[in-house]
Design a protein around this motif. Structure first.
Motif, PDB file in Angstrom:
ATOM      1  N   ASN A 169       0.991  -1.202   0.019  1.00 22.60           N
ATOM      2  CA  ASN A 169       0.083  -0.006   0.299  1.00 22.60           C
ATOM      3  C   ASN A 169       1.048   1.200  -0.071  1.00 22.60           C
ATOM      4  N   TYR A 170       2.215   1.122  -0.340  1.00 20.04           N
ATOM      5  CA  TYR A 170       3.126   2.228  -0.120  1.00 20.04           C
ATOM      6  C   TYR A 170       2.708   3.297  -0.922  1.00 20.04           C
ATOM      7  N   MET A 171       2.485   3.000  -2.070  1.00 16.91           N
ATOM      8  CA  MET A 171       2.114   4.316  -3.200  1.00 16.91           C
ATOM      9  C   MET A 171       0.871   5.013  -2.836  1.00 16.91           C
ATOM     10  N   SER A 172      -0.055   4.368  -2.266  1.00 20.13           N
ATOM     11  CA  SER A 172      -1.330   5.159  -2.166  1.00 20.13           C
ATOM     12  C   SER A 172      -1.463   5.520  -0.878  1.00 20.13           C
ATOM     13  N   THR A 173      -0.584   5.246   0.141  1.00 18.89           N
ATOM     14  CA  THR A 173      -0.386   5.641   1.529  1.00 18.89           C
ATOM     15  C   THR A 173       0.821   7.011   1.550  1.00 18.89           C
ATOM     16  N   HIS A 174       1.554   6.909   0.428  1.00 16.02           N
ATOM     17  CA  HIS A 174       2.773   7.954   0.418  1.00 16.02           C
ATOM     18  C   HIS A 174       2.520   8.758  -1.232  1.00 16.02           C
ATOM     19  N   PRO A 175       1.574   9.219  -1.282  1.00 11.86           N
ATOM     20  CA  PRO A 175       1.333   9.679  -2.822  1.00 11.86           C
ATOM     21  C   PRO A 175       2.328  10.957  -3.092  1.00 11.86           C
ATOM     22  N   GLU A 176       2.702  11.706  -1.859  1.00  9.67           N
ATOM     23  CA  GLU A 176       3.483  12.756  -2.070  1.00  9.67           C
ATOM     24  C   GLU A 176       5.107  12.324  -2.568  1.00  9.67           C
ATOM     25  N   TYR A 178       5.647  10.457  -5.250  1.00 11.18           N
ATOM     26  CA  TYR A 178       5.526   9.939  -6.571  1.00 11.18           C
ATOM     27  C   TYR A 178       5.098  11.486  -7.156  1.00 11.18           C
ATOM     28  N   GLN A 179       5.771  11.959  -8.273  1.00 13.39           N
ATOM     29  CA  GLN A 179       5.442  13.101  -8.820  1.00 13.39           C
ATOM     30  C   GLN A 179       4.089  13.172  -9.381  1.00 13.39           C
ATOM     31  N   ALA A 180       3.998  11.995 -10.241  1.00 15.57           N
ATOM     32  CA  ALA A 180       2.572  12.030 -10.844  1.00 15.57           C
ATOM     33  C   ALA A 180       1.327  11.741  -9.914  1.00 15.57           C
ATOM     34  N   LEU A 181       1.559  11.197  -8.863  1.00 19.00           N
ATOM     35  CA  LEU A 181       0.547  11.294  -7.880  1.00 19.00           C
ATOM     36  C   LEU A 181       0.274  12.651  -7.089  1.00 19.00           C
ATOM     37  N   LYS A 182       1.268  13.186  -6.857  1.00 16.33           N
ATOM     38  CA  LYS A 182       1.251  14.493  -6.694  1.00 16.33           C
ATOM     39  C   LYS A 182       0.316  15.588  -7.216  1.00 16.33           C
ATOM     40  N   GLU A 183       0.725  15.511  -8.662  1.00 12.37           N
ATOM     41  CA  GLU A 183       0.225  16.242  -9.665  1.00 12.37           C
ATOM     42  C   GLU A 183      -1.281  15.895  -9.975  1.00 12.37           C
ATOM     43  N   HIS A 184      -1.456  14.576  -9.987  1.00 12.48           N
ATOM     44  CA  HIS A 184      -2.949  14.079 -10.349  1.00 12.48           C
ATOM     45  C   HIS A 184      -3.235  13.149  -9.077  1.00 12.48           C
ATOM     46  N   PRO A 185      -3.753  13.625  -7.940  1.00 14.39           N
ATOM     47  CA  PRO A 185      -4.184  12.674  -6.837  1.00 14.39           C
ATOM     48  C   PRO A 185      -5.407  12.098  -7.404  1.00 14.39           C
ATOM     49  N   GLU A 186      -6.161  12.234  -8.470  1.00 14.80           N
ATOM     50  CA  GLU A 186      -7.514  11.451  -8.761  1.00 14.80           C
ATOM     51  C   GLU A 186      -6.790  10.080  -9.257  1.00 14.80           C
ATOM     52  N   LEU A 187      -5.471   9.773  -9.134  1.00 11.06           N
ATOM     53  CA  LEU A 187      -4.804   8.632  -9.657  1.00 11.06           C
ATOM     54  C   LEU A 187      -4.698   7.596  -8.474  1.00 11.06           C
ATOM     55  N   VAL A 188      -4.689   8.271  -7.271  1.00  8.02           N
ATOM     56  CA  VAL A 188      -4.297   7.399  -5.944  1.00  8.02           C
ATOM     57  C   VAL A 188      -5.663   6.441  -5.732  1.00  8.02           C
ATOM     58  N   PRO A 189      -6.555   6.441  -6.040  1.00  4.04           N
ATOM     59  CA  PRO A 189      -7.622   5.531  -5.777  1.00  4.04           C
ATOM     60  C   PRO A 189      -7.218   4.485  -6.767  1.00  4.04           C
ATOM     61  N   VAL A 190      -6.957   4.706  -8.143  1.00  2.67           N
ATOM     62  CA  VAL A 190      -6.630   3.927  -9.141  1.00  2.67           C
ATOM     63  C   VAL A 190      -5.471   2.746  -8.607  1.00  2.67           C
ATOM     64  N   ILE A 191      -4.679   3.423  -8.186  1.00  2.24           N
ATOM     65  CA  ILE A 191      -3.383   2.749  -7.663  1.00  2.24           C
ATOM     66  C   ILE A 191      -3.859   1.845  -6.500  1.00  2.24           C
ATOM     67  N   ALA A 192      -4.774   2.295  -5.494  1.00  2.93           N
ATOM     68  CA  ALA A 192      -5.201   1.557  -4.310  1.00  2.93           C
ATOM     69  C   ALA A 192      -5.618   0.437  -4.898  1.00  2.93           C
ATOM     70  N   VAL A 193      -6.533   0.305  -5.786  1.00  2.00           N
ATOM     71  CA  VAL A 193      -7.275  -0.665  -6.401  1.00  2.00           C
ATOM     72  C   VAL A 193      -6.458  -1.920  -6.827  1.00  2.00           C
ATOM     73  N   GLN A 194      -5.424  -1.253  -7.562  1.00  2.00           N
ATOM     74  CA  GLN A 194      -4.296  -2.398  -8.021  1.00  2.00           C
ATOM     75  C   GLN A 194      -3.502  -2.992  -6.800  1.00  2.00           C
ATOM     76  N   GLU A 195      -3.211  -2.070  -5.918  1.00  2.00           N
ATOM     77  CA  GLU A 195      -2.739  -2.678  -4.602  1.00  2.00           C
ATOM     78  C   GLU A 195      -3.744  -3.922  -3.974  1.00  2.00           C
ATOM     79  N   ASP A 196      -4.716  -3.419  -4.121  1.00  2.00           N
ATOM     80  CA  ASP A 196      -5.665  -4.483  -3.427  1.00  2.00           C
ATOM     81  C   ASP A 196      -5.857  -5.985  -4.213  1.00  2.00           C
ATOM     82  N   SER A 197      -5.614  -5.669  -5.731  1.00  2.00           N
ATOM     83  CA  SER A 197      -5.436  -6.947  -6.483  1.00  2.00           C
ATOM     84  C   SER A 197      -4.384  -7.840  -5.938  1.00  2.00           C
TER      85      SER A 197
END
Length: 290
Positions: A169-176, A178-197
Motif C-alpha cells: 500500500n506504499y504508493m497509495s499511502t505515500h502519494p507525496e 511520486y510526482q505523478a500522484l502529487k500532480e494527479h491525486p485522482e490517480l491514487v484510488p486507481v493505484i489503491a485498487v491495483q494494490e488490493d488486487s
C-alpha cells in the motif's frame, strides 16, 4: 520458442520520435545514444553462440554506468522512457530483459527492442497513462508471467522454504513520494485498487539464512536469473533487484547500486549483502523465458 506479442508499431524515425500503433501515438523518450547502444548490442549478440548466457552478457554491458533514480518519472503524459545511460535497479532489469527477449526471439532492431520494453513495462502491454505501468514488482512478475515473457521459480523445497504474503500500500499511502500522484491525486484510488488486487497473494522464496554456497542453491538459481529481494518494510513487496552471478565463493548480485552509485557486480556474496540489510528477508527468483 514463445512468440513476443506484436504491438503493431508502424512508425519509428529516430530515438526521440513518436512510436505509432494502429490506434494512437505513443511517445518515446530516448536519445540517439540509446538507439545506437541498443542497435550495436543486438548486432553483436546476433553473432554470438546460442549457448551464450544472454542475460549476463547484456547486464555486463551496463557495468560502470551511473546509478540514477526516478528516470521513468516526470513525463506527463506518460511516455515510454528508454535510458541506457543512467539506471536504477528496475530499469537495469528491464533493459537487460528487453534485450534478452529480442535475442531469444530472433528480433534485432530498435523497433523490436521498443516493442519488448513496452510489452514488459505496462499492464497487458498497453501504455495507457501512469497507472498502466507495472509499479510493484510482484505485479510486474505476474503480468509478464501471464504474457510468457518470464517465469517465477518457487521449487524445490529446500531452498524455497519461506512464503511471502503480499501486503502492499506504499504508493497509495505515500502519494507525496511520486510526482505523478502529487500532480494527479485522482490517480491514487486507481493505484489503491491495483494494490488490493495483489494483496493476499502468496509466493515461495528463499530466506536469506539459506542464501549460501550449497548444491541446492546452485541447482535452484542460475546465472542470469533475476533476483528480487523481499523485504519487511511496511507497504512494500520488493526492496531491490539484480541478476544472479555465481562465483567460486558463492552467489553474487549484479545490480544498479545506490551505494556504489553505479552498476556493479557486488564484491561480497549475496548472503553477506542480505545480512547487512535487516529489512531484507530473502530472494524471489525470476527467469527470462526462451
Amino acid at each position: 520458442m514463445r512468440r513476443l506479442v506484436t504491438l503493431y508499431i508502424i512508425g519509428i524515425m529516430t530515438a526521440a520520435t513518436a512510436v505509432a500503433d494502429n490506434t494512437t501515438q505513443r511517445a518515446v523518450a530516448a536519445n540517439d545514444d540509446d538507439s545506437i547502444f541498443v542497435a550495436e548490442a543486438l548486432m553483436e549478440a546476433r553473432l554470438l553462440p546460442r549457448t551464450t548466457n544472454f542475460p549476463l552478457h547484456f547486464a555486463r554491458k551496463f557495468l560502470g554506468r551511473p546509478y540514477v533514480a526516478y528516470t521513468l518519472e516526470g513525463n506527463d503524459p506518460e511516455r515510454l522512457v528508454v535510458n541506457t545511460r543512467q539506471l536504477d535497479c528496475t530499469t537495469l532489469v528491464e533493459n537487460v530483459t528487453a534485450l534478452t527477449l529480442c535475442v531469444y526471439r530472433n528480433l534485432y532492431t530498435w523497433r523490436d527492442y521498443l516493442n519488448a520494453l513496452l510489452q514488459m513495462r505496462y499492464r497487458n502491454g498497453l501504455l495507457d497513462g501512469y497507472t498502466s505501468r507495472l509499479h510493484y514488482f510482484t505485479d510486474w512478475i505476474s503480468d509478464n508471467t501471464r504474457k510468457e515473457l518470464v517465469s517465477e521459480i518457487q521449487q524445490p523445497v529446500p531452498p524455497f522454504t519461506a512464503t511471502q504474503t503480499i501486503k502492499v500500500n506504499y504508493m497509495s499511502t505515500h502519494p507525496e513520494a511520486y510526482q505523478a500522484l502529487k500532480e494527479h491525486p485522482e490517480l491514487v484510488p486507481v493505484i489503491a485498487v491495483q494494490e488490493d488486487s495483489l494483496n493476499g497473494r502468496q509466493y515461495r522464496y528463499i530466506p536469506k539464512t539459506s542464501v549460501a554456497n550449497t548444491k541446492a542453491m546452485r541447482q535452484a538459481v542460475r546465472d542470469g536469473d533475476i533476483i528480487a529481494i523481499t523485504c519487511s518494510k511496511p507497504g512494500l513487496d520488493i526492496a531491490h533487484l539484480g541478476f544472479a552471478v555465481w562465483r567460486n565463493d558463492g552467489l553474487h548480485l549484479l545490480n544498479a547500486s545506490q551505494l556504489h552509485k553505479r552498476v556493479v557486480e557486488e564484491p561480497m556474496t549475496l548472503g553477506q549483502y542480505l545480512q547487512k540489510h535487516p529489512s531484507h528477508t530473502g530472494i524471489r527468483i525470476i527467469r527470462i523465458e526462451k
